[in-house]
Scaffold this motif. Structure first.
Motif, PDB file in Angstrom:
ATOM      1  N   ARG A 127      -0.576  -2.893  -6.455  1.00  7.10           N
ATOM      2  CA  ARG A 127      -0.956  -1.373  -5.575  1.00  7.10           C
ATOM      3  C   ARG A 127      -2.102  -0.739  -6.266  1.00  7.10           C
ATOM      4  O   ARG A 127      -1.969  -0.787  -4.825  1.00  7.10           O
ATOM      5  CB  ARG A 127       0.675  -1.102  -5.778  1.00  7.10           C
ATOM      6  CG  ARG A 127       1.772  -2.030  -5.570  1.00  7.10           C
ATOM      7  CD  ARG A 127       3.328  -1.170  -4.511  1.00  7.10           C
ATOM      8  NE  ARG A 127       4.639  -2.198  -4.341  1.00  7.10           N
ATOM      9  CZ  ARG A 127       5.016  -1.610  -3.364  1.00  7.10           C
ATOM     10  NH1 ARG A 127       4.937  -0.696  -2.644  1.00  7.10           N
ATOM     11  NH2 ARG A 127       5.974  -2.573  -3.073  1.00  7.10           N
ATOM     12  N   GLN A 198       4.430  -1.178   8.084  1.00  3.48           N
ATOM     13  CA  GLN A 198       4.825   0.170   7.625  1.00  3.48           C
ATOM     14  C   GLN A 198       5.718  -0.917   7.074  1.00  3.48           C
ATOM     15  O   GLN A 198       5.343  -1.123   5.555  1.00  3.48           O
ATOM     16  CB  GLN A 198       6.342   0.856   7.618  1.00  3.48           C
ATOM     17  CG  GLN A 198       6.268   1.765   6.502  1.00  3.48           C
ATOM     18  CD  GLN A 198       5.735   2.556   5.411  1.00  3.48           C
ATOM     19  OE1 GLN A 198       4.640   3.395   6.156  1.00  3.48           O
ATOM     20  NE2 GLN A 198       5.540   2.321   4.263  1.00  3.48           N
ATOM     21  N   THR A 199       6.388  -1.709   7.352  1.00  2.75           N
ATOM     22  CA  THR A 199       7.054  -3.023   6.387  1.00  2.75           C
ATOM     23  C   THR A 199       6.041  -4.390   6.221  1.00  2.75           C
ATOM     24  O   THR A 199       6.063  -4.938   5.226  1.00  2.75           O
ATOM     25  CB  THR A 199       7.741  -4.061   7.481  1.00  2.75           C
ATOM     26  OG1 THR A 199       7.142  -4.175   8.169  1.00  2.75           O
ATOM     27  CG2 THR A 199       9.583  -2.840   7.700  1.00  2.75           C
ATOM     28  N   GLU A 202       4.423  -2.400   2.919  1.00  3.81           N
ATOM     29  CA  GLU A 202       5.185  -3.125   2.173  1.00  3.81           C
ATOM     30  C   GLU A 202       5.566  -4.198   1.289  1.00  3.81           C
ATOM     31  O   GLU A 202       5.381  -4.784   0.148  1.00  3.81           O
ATOM     32  CB  GLU A 202       7.110  -2.245   2.179  1.00  3.81           C
ATOM     33  CG  GLU A 202       6.758  -0.676   2.318  1.00  3.81           C
ATOM     34  CD  GLU A 202       8.600  -0.461   3.160  1.00  3.81           C
ATOM     35  OE1 GLU A 202       9.007  -1.860   2.995  1.00  3.81           O
ATOM     36  OE2 GLU A 202       9.030   0.686   3.180  1.00  3.81           O
ATOM     37  N   TYR A 206       4.209  -5.207  -2.554  1.00  2.00           N
ATOM     38  CA  TYR A 206       5.505  -6.510  -3.823  1.00  2.00           C
ATOM     39  C   TYR A 206       4.331  -8.135  -3.622  1.00  2.00           C
ATOM     40  O   TYR A 206       4.670  -7.718  -4.583  1.00  2.00           O
ATOM     41  CB  TYR A 206       6.397  -7.228  -2.729  1.00  2.00           C
ATOM     42  CG  TYR A 206       7.450  -6.057  -2.885  1.00  2.00           C
ATOM     43  CD1 TYR A 206       7.747  -5.242  -3.664  1.00  2.00           C
ATOM     44  CD2 TYR A 206       7.879  -5.212  -1.429  1.00  2.00           C
ATOM     45  CE1 TYR A 206       8.511  -3.933  -3.626  1.00  2.00           C
ATOM     46  CE2 TYR A 206       8.640  -4.378  -1.316  1.00  2.00           C
ATOM     47  CZ  TYR A 206       9.176  -3.881  -2.461  1.00  2.00           C
ATOM     48  OH  TYR A 206       9.989  -2.687  -2.618  1.00  2.00           O
ATOM     49  N   ALA A 328       0.631   5.575   1.303  1.00  2.00           N
ATOM     50  CA  ALA A 328       0.677   4.388   0.261  1.00  2.00           C
ATOM     51  C   ALA A 328      -0.167   5.234  -0.957  1.00  2.00           C
ATOM     52  O   ALA A 328       0.224   5.105  -2.342  1.00  2.00           O
ATOM     53  CB  ALA A 328       0.413   3.217   0.838  1.00  2.00           C
ATOM     54  N   SER A 366      14.492   4.056  -2.368  1.00  2.00           N
ATOM     55  CA  SER A 366      13.239   3.986  -3.191  1.00  2.00           C
ATOM     56  C   SER A 366      12.712   5.069  -2.486  1.00  2.00           C
ATOM     57  O   SER A 366      12.690   5.421  -1.472  1.00  2.00           O
ATOM     58  CB  SER A 366      12.801   2.890  -2.701  1.00  2.00           C
ATOM     59  OG  SER A 366      13.248   1.504  -2.972  1.00  2.00           O
ATOM     60  N   GLU A 532       7.379   6.426  -4.467  1.00  2.00           N
ATOM     61  CA  GLU A 532       8.097   5.201  -4.099  1.00  2.00           C
ATOM     62  C   GLU A 532       8.091   4.020  -5.691  1.00  2.00           C
ATOM     63  O   GLU A 532       7.303   4.244  -6.284  1.00  2.00           O
ATOM     64  CB  GLU A 532       7.126   4.100  -3.800  1.00  2.00           C
ATOM     65  CG  GLU A 532       7.337   2.582  -3.839  1.00  2.00           C
ATOM     66  CD  GLU A 532       6.582   1.984  -2.599  1.00  2.00           C
ATOM     67  OE1 GLU A 532       4.763   1.374  -3.310  1.00  2.00           O
ATOM     68  OE2 GLU A 532       6.457   1.405  -1.378  1.00  2.00           O
TER      69      GLU A 532
END
Length: 535
Positions: A127, A198-199, A202, A206, A328, A366, A532
């Motif tokens: 990340r 946003q999803t 994420e 990951y 982020a 989270s 996060e």
């Protein structure tokens, strides 16, 4: 064993703790943004003038009237100037976004240099790489491209409507009447595309984290012929990210389709009204008995009225991606002791309240601050705020993916910093957490470990740290000790932690409901996300 409450320490300014990626980018974009907007406004004005000149020339020619020479000469000149202004606007926007992204990336580098080493080591590598490379560009597109489109969405239609009102005020009212409908449509789509972005972010985070973890363990994966299995896992992550990206694009395409619909509808309405007026089939103020050049001017200007909305729609997804990227960056780079203290207060957990033995599990959604609270309690670095009064108590064993692993053998890695670690005890500890059953660590206790455990995956590093904790008599602080583990191995680690809690203190931060079910005490944090947690 007991703990002392840490003494209050002076706090630095909030500005120093908060990275504020969006604010930094906006400050960098102020000067270049003005040039971008000026060039775009010049393009709009020149195109309006070109449309007027062409409409006047064609209208006069159709009506067998003589067109003025200055109009004939001005039309191609205006077209060239409009094209030049457009190219200059695009070039200025690209240069501005590059400049802002570069400045923001340099700010990220300065922030990392200023952060404590332990804090940097705790950041997820995947990340962090994504944040340093991808997010500054997304934020730059937000503060330059999207902001310029937002300003032009007010100036462009206003200029076009003013031009329409000069020849026919009802035609100006017609296009203005459709504007509130489009604004409502933007609002309705805005929240949807924000959630989708946003999803998407994420999912990409990951994917990047898993890729970095597997890259680090690549020698072990290749040695155990496990490449196919790991490739399948990464493929699943990539498929999820692709699906999230397509969701964002679907909303963006729907947005653009709505603008095209309203544009076509307005032009069709104006064409019908003007046609009926010219044929004498209807008498409508502002549409009847107009000169032909005026009618042509109206039809040429109407698309220009909606062009600013179309450019805004094209930049709309940039807003969602930019906001997600800024958030982020802030989650990774913020240093927020105030948020950490708030998290501790919400959970009701204080250092002096920790029991001498037992399993304490800190849970919560989270980003609520579980990890920063755990690090504060463990005192793993200076930024944790742990008091020197605790120096008389044994230093805790820290269990995390950033736990230190020396080079050498698996036995040496487990027994590191342990006073009494005969081989039978090390063998028992390794077996308790499933390290002897790991096909990617052949050789048992004699398995080779590269420098800093570079050939270990995140799950293997966690189990090495848990095995080390089994050999100690010190309190244990574990951050997500069952993350990155398969169900069977995770169950072994839970039983090992439960066994440790029978003779000493074990404090964990975890999303694992099964581990929380074994706890003697559960502290649930809630509130606004401060940082996060990465699994």
């Amino acid at each position: 064993m007991a703990f002392q409450k840490p003494a209050a320490t002076p706090l630095a300014s909030d500005e120093a703790r908060s990275f504020g990626a969006l604010g930094l980018a906006r400050r960098c974009a102020r000067s270049p943004l003005r040039r971008v907007v000026a060039a775009q406004l010049a393009r709009v004005i020149l195109r309006l003038c070109f449309a007027g000149a062409v409409a006047a020339i064609v209208g006069r020619l159709v009506m067998s009237e003589e067109a003025s020479l200055w109009l004939v000469l001005a039309a191609p000149l205006l077209l060239v100037l409009a094209a030049a202004a457009g190219a200059d606007a695009d070039r200025a926007q690209a240069n501005a976004e590059t400049r802002v992204a570069t400045d923001l990336r340099e700010a990220v580098g300065r922030r990392l240099v200023a952060m404590p080493a332990r804090r940097v080591q705790s950041l997820p590598a995947g990340r962090l790489i994504v944040s340093a490379q991808r997010h500054p560009e997304a934020v730059a597109a937000l503060v330059v491209g999207h902001q310029a489109a937002t300003l032009m969405m007010a100036a462009g239609p206003l200029a076009a409507a003013s031009a329409l009102a000069l020849v026919s005020w009802p035609s100006a009212l017609t296009v203005l009447a459709l504007t509130p409908v489009m604004i409502v449509f933007f609002v309705l789509l805005g929240e949807t595309i924000r959630r989708r972005a946003q999803t998407q972010e994420e999912a990409f985070g990951y994917l990047a984290g898993q890729f970095a973890d597997r890259l680090r363990a690549l020698p072990t994966i290749l040695a155990n012929d496990a490449l196919a299995g790991e490739e399948a896992k990464l493929t699943r992550r990539l498929t999820i990210y692709a699906a999230r990206t397509m969701e964002v694009l679907r909303i963006a395409f729907l947005n653009a389709a709505a603008i095209d619909f309203f544009t076509s509808l307005s032009i069709a309405m104006l064409a019908v009204f003007l046609g009926l007026g010219h044929l004498g089939l209807a008498t409508m103020p502002g549409f009847s008995h107009l000169e032909l050049w005026r009618s042509m001017f109206i039809l040429m200007i109407a698309p220009e009225y909606f062009s600013s909305f179309r450019r805004y729609a094209e930049q709309y997804h940039a807003k969602a991606e930019g906001l997600a990227g800024a958030a982020a960056l802030d989650r990774l780079l913020d240093d927020q002791p105030l948020a950490e203290l708030a998290a501790a207060s919400r959970g009701g957990l204080r250092i002096e309240d920790l029991p001498p033995r037992g399993l304490v599990v800190i849970t919560g959604p989270s980003g609520v601050g579980k990890t920063v609270l755990l690090r504060r309690l463990a005192g793993v670095d200076r930024a944790s705020g742990r008091d020197d009064a605790c120096a008389g108590f044994p230093a805790p064993v820290w269990v995390s993916t950033d736990s230190f692993v020396p080079s050498g053998t698996l036995e040496k890695a487990i027994a590191w910093n342990v006073e009494n670690a005969p081989r039978p005890r090390v063998l028992w500890a390794a077996e308790e957490v499933g390290l002897l059953d790991d096909e990617r660590l052949p050789g048992g206790l004699d398995a080779r470990i590269d420098k800093d455990g570079a050939n270990l995956s995140g799950g293997q590093r966690l189990r090495v740290a848990v095995a080390r904790a089994l050999l100690n008599e010190r309190p244990v602080f574990a951050d997500e000790p069952t993350a990155k583990l398969d169900p069977l191995t995770a169950d072994k680690v839970r039983r090992a932690l439960r066994g440790l809690a029978e003779r000493g203190l074990v404090v964990t931060a975890s999303h694992d409901a099964a581990l929380a079910a074994l706890a003697d005490r559960v502290e649930t944090l809630s509130g606004d996300p401060a940082q996060e947690d990465v699994q």
